[in-house]
Design a protein around this motif. Structure first.
Motif, PDB file in Angstrom:
ATOM      1  N   ALA A 141       0.767  -1.381  -0.116  1.00 27.92           N
ATOM      2  CA  ALA A 141      -0.019   0.275   0.311  1.00 27.92           C
ATOM      3  C   ALA A 141       0.872   1.137  -0.162  1.00 27.92           C
ATOM      4  CB  ALA A 141      -1.110   0.070   1.062  1.00 27.92           C
TER       5      ALA A 141
ATOM      6  N   PRO B  89      -2.484  -5.876  -1.650  1.00 25.75           N
ATOM      7  CA  PRO B  89      -2.592  -5.118  -0.731  1.00 25.75           C
ATOM      8  C   PRO B  89      -3.927  -5.235   0.183  1.00 25.75           C
ATOM      9  CG  PRO B  89      -1.405  -3.652  -2.415  1.00 25.75           C
ATOM     10  CD  PRO B  89      -2.329  -4.953  -2.931  1.00 25.75           C
ATOM     11  N   LEU B  90      -4.780  -4.199  -0.350  1.00 25.49           N
ATOM     12  CA  LEU B  90      -5.867  -4.175   0.637  1.00 25.49           C
ATOM     13  C   LEU B  90      -6.452  -5.577   1.036  1.00 25.49           C
ATOM     14  CD1 LEU B  90      -7.749  -1.682   1.111  1.00 25.49           C
ATOM     15  CD2 LEU B  90      -9.938  -2.597  -1.190  1.00 25.49           C
TER      16      LEU B  90
ATOM     17  N   MET C 210      -4.104  -6.351   3.407  1.00 26.81           N
ATOM     18  CA  MET C 210      -4.363  -5.595   5.279  1.00 26.81           C
ATOM     19  C   MET C 210      -5.815  -6.123   5.658  1.00 26.81           C
ATOM     20  SD  MET C 210      -3.004  -1.932   4.285  1.00 26.81           S
ATOM     21  CE  MET C 210      -3.843  -1.332   3.471  1.00 26.81           C
ATOM     22  N   ARG C 211      -6.671  -6.549   5.255  1.00 25.73           N
ATOM     23  CA  ARG C 211      -8.189  -6.236   5.937  1.00 25.73           C
ATOM     24  C   ARG C 211      -8.128  -7.542   6.914  1.00 25.73           C
ATOM     25  NH1 ARG C 211     -10.857  -6.364   1.098  1.00 25.73           N
ATOM     26  NH2 ARG C 211     -11.458  -4.152   1.197  1.00 25.73           N
TER      27      ARG C 211
END
Lengths: 411, 228
Positions: free
Chosen positions: A307, A405-406, A409-410
């Motif tokens: 990110a 990335p998203l 990270m979740r």
């Protein structure tokens, strides 16, 4: 540069886990290094001692001699000697040559009789080519170089079977060139013992001058020329040259004289690499597992790195580097440990007789092994380790590559 | 003021197997340089999705999204990564920092990725950490820092790349109220003194009070947009 540093630091974030896999790699490579050095030392020691005692590097015979050791299959020393010297001069100026008569016959004492090959030697040149003279203990006489008349040098194994001692009289009986039996009385002038029982039981040594007159051969006739060269590599060059120079004679190098040993020699080298390969293959599963855990538990962090702008190529390189560092570090520690253990034993040797007694010698293997470390072998091991590291890194690094990335990270 | 974020008719739909969820529903708004803007709304209102879209971490279903005049929805994944590196600073709710690096190394890391010179990196990392009040903790690893200190390092890190703006998704969610207030004070000071544009989401009313523009979302729609 920062990725190198980060990868290095990442290895140490879970010290226990990295420590476990590092130890596994180190132990594997330690065992591999030691085993390879040991096996090479063992086989090369056996090869060299057989060459020094028995075969020399190259032997030249009358083309018909080897078929059935016919006493008539001789050649004249003066015909070939200068040519052989010329042949080896370029590649091995220090080569030594010994000429011999080879007579098969029976050696008899009042108690027993056994079949042997009597080698009629010129003792001055023989001691430069073979080391049998060095294998005579101080109290067991000498190698034909005293004034004992009609001296014969036998091995302790032959002495035991004939139940004779130093200075005992024994009789050698053989067929001369006319097919007549000749019996000659000798006196035991020396008793040797090599590490090769097979050789010991078959070979006795007498002076050429003592036995020649009984053979009926023309003056200057010999059965065998033995050439001792500096090493096996030189032999690989010189033997084919001699073969070309003497197309009508039999020219054999050590590997042809003892194909089994030569086979062991190549086989050991090959097996060493195979065994190490298997070690590394097994270890690579441990490495993959460790790195996979390292990637999965860092999913969120890897997502964050993506990110803030770390490219996939950089993340992939980071995981690859971590794996290669881990493998290489363990590998180097293992190799250094291996060297540390092998180095002191290279001089002193490792004595195997404590658990196998004489059994190695009975099969012609030395019971003291001098391990060998060679740079080429170590370099090969390091290359194999790096290769294993890179291969094991691919899967975990690919896993990291697949992270978005998203989503990462979740988690 | 120069517009740095221009959003027109932005839609993001998440397709589940059973249903479609419209997380961002035809949102249009502009954000100018120097703003100190918060996006508020109940959970599920689409704040995070909107921030992710603005930050180029997610792609819109439709609509246009220009950052600094560039339509970022047209960038490839790789170009997007580079774009984020050079133009956007991020502060996340948690897991902001690389645990094996010190505070200073964490701040320096982004600049190293950008390929800046070593002296410049060193100078800026020191300045930024001093600016967030961590001049004395530069060589501490994140595990030795409190949650509030970690978020301040994250703010310093976000500014390190000299981005066009900083996105902070609930930066205070894991902090106690004192640390939260302290963090916001620092962000506000950097906004005023350095002119850094901040866009952050929160549902903490005390934090909201510090913002100068409040955009409220509900069910993915902008329901109010007030400047104070």
């Amino acid at each position: 540069m920062n990725i190198l540093r980060l990868a290095w630091k990442n290895i140490w974030r879970n010290k226990v886990r990295s420590g476990v896999i590092l130890s596994a790699i180190a132990i594997g490579l330690f065992a591999g290094t030691f085993l390879l050095s040991f096996m090479q030392g063992w086989i090369l020691g056996t090869v060299n001692s057989d060459i020094k005692t028995q075969y020399s590097h190259v032997q030249i015979h009358n083309a018909d001699f080897l078929a059935n050791y016919d006493v008539n299959a001789f050649f004249m020393r003066e015909d070939v000697e200068n040519e052989i010297r010329r042949g080896v001069a370029r590649n091995a100026p220090t080569a030594e040559i010994a000429f011999r008569l080879n007579l098969n016959g029976m050696l008899a004492s009042p108690h027993n009789a056994i079949g042997v090959t009597a080698k009629g030697v010129f003792e001055d040149e023989e001691i430069l080519v073979t080391d049998v003279w060095q294998q005579i203990p101080d109290t067991m006489g000498v190698f034909l170089n005293d004034d004992t008349r009609m001296a014969i040098v036998i091995s302790s194994r032959v002495a035991d079977r004939l139940r004779v001692r130093l200075r005992s009289r024994i009789v050698f009986t053989f067929q001369d060139v006319h097919g007549d039996m000749q019996s000659i009385a000798f006196r035991v002038g020396g008793i040797y013992r090599t590490t090769n029982a097979i050789f010991d039981e078959a070979n006795v040594f007498v002076r050429y001058s003592d036995i020649f007159s009984y053979t009926g051969l023309p003056e200057g006739a010999v059965h065998e020329a033995a050439v001792l060269l500096p090493d096996i590599e030189t032999s690989n060059i010189v033997a084919p040259q001699l073969r070309e120079m003497f197309p009508d004679m039999s020219v054999q190098d050590w590997s042809q004289m003892n194909p089994a040993l030569s086979m062991y020699f190549s086989y050991t080298k090959f097996m060493g690499v195979v065994i190490l390969g298997i070690f590394l293959f097994a270890l690579s599963f441990g490495i993959i597992n460790t790195m996979l855990m390292a990637v999965l538990e860092r999913t969120r962090e890897l997502g964050m790195l993506g990110a803030i702008g770390m490219s996939k190529r950089q993340i992939f390189s980071m995981i690859m580097l971590e794996t290669v560092f881990l493998t290489l570090l363990g590998g180097i520690v293992g190799i250094i440990l291996g060297i540390a253990v092998v180095l002191p034993t290279m001089e002193t040797g490792i004595d195997l007789s404590f658990f196998m007694e004489d059994q190695f010698e009975d099969f012609g293997f030395a019971s003291v092994v001098y391990p060998i470390l060679n740079i080429k072998m170590l370099a090969e091991i390091v290359v194999l380790v790096i290769l294993a590291g890179i291969l094991s890194a691919l899967y975990p690094a690919r896993k990291a590559l697949q992270l978005k990335p998203l989503e990462a990270m979740r988690q | 003021m120069q517009k740095i974020i221009e959003i027109k008719d932005l839609v993001k739909i998440f397709k589940d197997t059973a249903q479609e969820v419209v997380a961002v529903d035809h949102v249009s708004l502009n954000i100018s340089a120097g703003e100190f803007t918060t996006i508020v709304g109940p959970s599920g209102s689409g704040k995070t999705t909107l921030l992710n879209l603005i930050g180029g971490l997610d792609t819109p279903t439709s609509g246009s999204l220009h950052v600094d005049g560039k339509d970022i929805s047209l960038l490839t994944e790789r170009e997007m990564t580079t774009f984020r590196l050079h133009h956007i600073g991020f502060v996340f709710q948690a897991y902001n920092l690389i645990p094996v690096l010190t505070a200073k190394e964490n701040v320096a890391f982004v600049m190293e990725l950008q390929g800046r010179k070593k002296e410049e990196i060193d100078k800026r990392a020191t300045e930024l950490l001093e600016a967030v009040g961590l001049g004395d903790r530069m060589n501490s690893r994140p595990s030795k820092l409190s949650g509030g200190q970690q978020q301040r390092v994250a703010v310093a890190r976000a500014l390190a790349s000299k981005p066009k703006f900083v996105l902070a998704d609930e930066p205070t969610a894991n902090l106690d109220s004192k640390s939260a207030e302290n963090l916001l004070d620092i962000m506000e000071r950097l906004n005023k003194q350095e002119g850094v544009t901040f866009v952050f989401s929160t549902h903490d009313p005390r934090i909201v009070a510090k913002a100068r523009r409040i955009i409220a979302l509900e069910d993915g729609k902008v329901v109010s947009d007030k400047s104070v």
